[in-house]
Design a protein around this motif. Structure first.
Motif, mmCIF file in Angstrom:
data_model
loop_
_atom_site.group_PDB
_atom_site.id
_atom_site.type_symbol
_atom_site.label_atom_id
_atom_site.label_comp_id
_atom_site.label_asym_id
_atom_site.label_seq_id
_atom_site.Cartn_x
_atom_site.Cartn_y
_atom_site.Cartn_z
ATOM 1 N N ASN A 1 0.781 -1.231 0.000
ATOM 2 C CA ASN A 1 0.000 0.000 0.000
ATOM 3 C C ASN A 1 0.815 1.285 0.000
ATOM 4 N N PHE A 2 2.083 1.203 0.420
ATOM 5 C CA PHE A 2 2.877 2.421 0.538
ATOM 6 C C PHE A 2 4.265 2.314 -0.104
ATOM 7 N N GLY A 3 4.701 1.112 -0.420
ATOM 8 C CA GLY A 3 6.058 0.878 -0.914
ATOM 9 C C GLY A 3 6.410 1.612 -2.192
ATOM 10 N N THR A 4 5.440 1.764 -3.100
ATOM 11 C CA THR A 4 5.747 2.407 -4.388
ATOM 12 C C THR A 4 5.454 3.902 -4.393
ATOM 13 N N THR A 5 4.750 4.404 -3.366
ATOM 14 C CA THR A 5 4.360 5.817 -3.373
ATOM 15 C C THR A 5 5.076 6.662 -2.332
ATOM 16 N N ILE A 6 5.762 6.033 -1.390
ATOM 17 C CA ILE A 6 6.359 6.788 -0.287
ATOM 18 C C ILE A 6 7.649 7.494 -0.668
ATOM 19 N N GLY A 7 8.292 7.042 -1.710
ATOM 20 C CA GLY A 7 9.552 7.669 -2.115
ATOM 21 C C GLY A 7 10.717 6.735 -1.891
ATOM 22 N N LYS A 8 11.872 7.321 -1.628
ATOM 23 C CA LYS A 8 13.121 6.568 -1.520
ATOM 24 C C LYS A 8 13.230 5.959 -0.111
ATOM 25 N N ALA A 9 12.578 4.787 0.051
ATOM 26 C CA ALA A 9 12.558 4.110 1.344
ATOM 27 C C ALA A 9 12.490 2.605 1.136
ATOM 28 N N ASN A 10 12.963 1.883 2.127
ATOM 29 C CA ASN A 10 12.821 0.433 2.157
ATOM 30 C C ASN A 10 11.613 0.137 3.048
ATOM 31 N N VAL A 11 10.594 -0.500 2.491
ATOM 32 C CA VAL A 11 9.358 -0.765 3.226
ATOM 33 C C VAL A 11 9.201 -2.264 3.412
ATOM 34 N N THR A 12 9.156 -2.694 4.683
ATOM 35 C CA THR A 12 8.974 -4.116 5.004
ATOM 36 C C THR A 12 7.635 -4.309 5.700
ATOM 37 N N GLY A 13 7.444 -5.450 6.316
ATOM 38 C CA GLY A 13 6.176 -5.788 6.956
ATOM 39 C C GLY A 13 5.766 -4.869 8.087
ATOM 40 N N TYR A 14 6.734 -4.242 8.737
ATOM 41 C CA TYR A 14 6.403 -3.332 9.838
ATOM 42 C C TYR A 14 7.332 -2.117 9.930
ATOM 43 N N CYS A 15 8.213 -1.928 8.958
ATOM 44 C CA CYS A 15 9.209 -0.867 9.046
ATOM 45 C C CYS A 15 9.335 -0.091 7.738
ATOM 46 N N ILE A 16 9.442 1.227 7.884
ATOM 47 C CA ILE A 16 9.733 2.109 6.757
ATOM 48 C C ILE A 16 11.069 2.775 7.088
#
Length: 148
Positions: free
Chosen positions: A101-116
């Protein structure tokens, strides 16, 4: 030292630009969870051994374990690390929820199951981060946390 003082000391101990970014994040989360419980975990276990980076926590929910025991913990956490800042959204049942839900829109971040995790606040879309935080709080306020 009370929790607010520990949080201030921890944020103040960060070098720039991480200091400014963590202070801004702290204010954003306080705005999102104005009545939320504040936590400060110094990163040590009961014996004083360092087991993680220190973290600031916001809100509260109950973790239910398989053996029937429970533990109170924060819903949202932030922590400075060697490569930047981590925002933890705890207790999400679906570990694919954040990345999908947020991995492709949040920007330059690594998004896992509970961590951005991101290097600098300017690298991400703050509105998307706030949406992820609000969504996580909503999910963990309405039902028990998953079993770990």
């Amino acid at each position: 030292m009370n929790t607010k003082e520990q949080i201030k000391e921890y944020i103040d101990s960060q070098d720039e630009p991480k200091h400014a970014d963590m202070l801004a994040l702290h204010q954003i989360i306080l705005k999102t969870l104005p009545e939320g419980k504040l936590w400060f975990l110094d990163g040590t276990d009961d014996t004083g051994k360092v087991v993680s980076n220190p973290s600031i926590g916001y809100g509260q929910f109950t973790i239910y374990y398989k053996d029937g025991s429970t533990k109170e913990f924060y819903q949202i956490g932030i922590s400075g690390n060697t490569s930047g800042i981590s925002v933890y959204i705890m207790g999400l049942e679906d570990k694919k929820y954040l990345p999908q839900n947020f991995g492709t829109t949040i920007g330059k971040a690594n998004v896992t199951g509970y961590c951005i995790k991101f290097k600098k606040l300017k690298d991400i879309n703050i509105d998307i981060l706030e949406e992820a935080i609000r969504s996580g709080v909503e999910q963990t306020s309405s039902k028990p946390a998953p079993l770990e």
